[in-house]
Design an enzyme around this catalytic site. Structure first.
Site, PDB file in Angstrom:
ATOM      1  N   ARG A   1       0.854  -1.181   0.000  1.00 18.41           N
ATOM      2  CA  ARG A   1       0.000   0.000   0.000  1.00 18.41           C
ATOM      3  C   ARG A   1       0.891   1.231   0.000  1.00 18.41           C
ATOM      4  NH1 ARG A   1      -3.178  -3.143  -1.354  1.00 18.41           N
ATOM      5  NH2 ARG A   1      -5.262  -3.620  -0.498  1.00 18.41           N
TER       6      ARG A   1
ATOM      7  N   GLU B   1      -2.736   7.672  -4.954  1.00 12.61           N
ATOM      8  CA  GLU B   1      -2.757   6.766  -6.102  1.00 12.61           C
ATOM      9  C   GLU B   1      -3.927   7.135  -7.006  1.00 12.61           C
ATOM     10  OE1 GLU B   1      -1.590   2.236  -6.219  1.00 12.61           O
ATOM     11  OE2 GLU B   1      -3.713   2.438  -5.648  1.00 12.61           O
TER      12      GLU B   1
ATOM     13  N   HIS C   1      -0.631  -0.297 -10.403  1.00  9.57           N
ATOM     14  CA  HIS C   1      -1.319  -1.247  -9.516  1.00  9.57           C
ATOM     15  C   HIS C   1      -1.670  -2.531 -10.269  1.00  9.57           C
ATOM     16  CE1 HIS C   1      -3.641  -1.122  -5.493  1.00  9.57           C
ATOM     17  NE2 HIS C   1      -3.412  -2.376  -5.811  1.00  9.57           N
TER      18      HIS C   1
END
Length: 341
Positions: A252, A280, A299
């Site tokens: 994360r 993000e 991602h």
């Protein structure tokens, strides 16, 4: 505790429509039909309509996925026969509520299956980092047709007898450590919930966090996103890394202080391979997009495309065990939430 009862339970899939299409191909839908009694609709993306509520009234098992709405007390009141929630994805924190734990529902997750592609990505990233591939590739783009006059000036690029530090030795961290065993690498790990014996079983030496950082040529992050892990790698800890070390983050973004890492990468002291960031995505003016010593990916480390079938298969494996009255392999308990993603 809700007892498991052998047999084919009335089952409903609760997830976004596109999640259902991605997770379940013809083969998996066929297996689902063999394991469960399925009414109409088989899958819903919401739990408020009359059709959804009619299914809830009969359902014993929910198979959930990305886009599942929260399973609130009102939802559970509409599902008096419900006894298990089998999640065909990773974290259950977004939809399994306190009401589910109070009800004593069996809850499972496919996080172990999702760990496979993340660990594979990380293995590739570690080896690419050791060879400083991003820096060499960027320099080659700037100097097409020749490398003799610049290649050796970049600095050492070797995967031989380098040290890899793993922050977090849970599902993914353990798998990464095991995948690194065939290589001539020293693997260190830090995890407050792991014993030295457990670390050694996957080829890692357990050590303190700061000590590990000081010794690591490559540092890969696999800790859960919790309040106490926010900015676990802050400016002070990033400064402990040796010159030319690489930070890999597939966990994360909030675990790493983005501003501090950016400063280190802009200075050229550290490199980074980042599949997740905070925020993000990053703002369009972030230097991390353009630095030759940084590789950003959007991602992609977790399950995508055909890989997601592994998640659906994991949930169906649990359904088969539930039907047979066998122990579930990937059960999640309320007390686990404090230490898992």
């Amino acid at each position: 505790m809700t007892a498991a009862r052998p047999g084919r339970p009335e089952t409903l899939l609760v997830m976004a429509d596109d999640s259902y299409r991605q997770l379940f191909d013809d083969e998996l839908r066929g297996r689902l039909a063999d394991l469960a009694r399925l009414g109409e609709p088989v899958q819903v993306a919401e739990l408020e309509s009359a059709a959804a509520r009619a299914r809830l009234a009969e359902v014993e098992v929910l198979i959930t996925g990305w886009g599942c709405p929260p399973l609130t007390a009102a939802v559970l009141d509409a599902a008096p026969r419900l006894r298990a929630v089998l999640h065909a994805a990773g974290s259950v924190k977004h939809h399994v509520t306190d009401a589910c734990w109070r009800r004593g529902l069996l809850v499972t997750s496919a996080a172990e299956a999702n760990a496979v592609p993340v660990a594979e990505y990380t293995l590739a990233a570690v080896l690419m980092a050791a060879k400083r591939t991003a820096t060499f590739a960027a320099a080659y783009r700037e100097h097409p047709g020749s490398w003799q006059h610049w290649r050796d000036a970049i600095g050492p690029a070797s995967a031989y007898r380098r040290t890899v530090g793993i922050v977090g030795l849970s599902r993914i961290g353990r798998r990464v450590s095991a995948l690194l065993r065939p290589f001539d690498l020293t693997v260190l790990a830090h995890d407050p919930y792991t014993t030295p014996e457990q670390a050694a079983a996957v080829g890692a030496e357990l050590t303190g966090l700061d000590d590990m950082i000081r010794r690591s040529d490559i540092l890969t992050v696999h800790a859960p996103d919790l309040p106490e892990t926010r900015h676990l790698l802050d400016a002070r800890r990033l400064a402990l890394l040796p010159d030319h070390a690489t930070v890999i983050n597939t966990a994360r973004g909030a675990l790493v202080d983005t501003a501090a890492l950016t400063a280190e990468c802009v200075a050229g002291r550290l490199s980074a391979i980042l599949d997740v960031t905070d925020p993000e995505p990053l703002p369009t003016d972030s230097p991390l997009y353009r630095l030759p010593n940084v590789m950003l990916t959007p991602h992609i480390a977790g399950a995508m495309h055909s890989e997601v079938h592994r998640l659906a298969a994991s949930a169906l494996d649990e359904l088969a065990r539930l039907n047979a009255g066998e122990p579930l392999h990937h059960r999640v308990r309320a007390e686990d939430l404090a230490v898992i993603a």
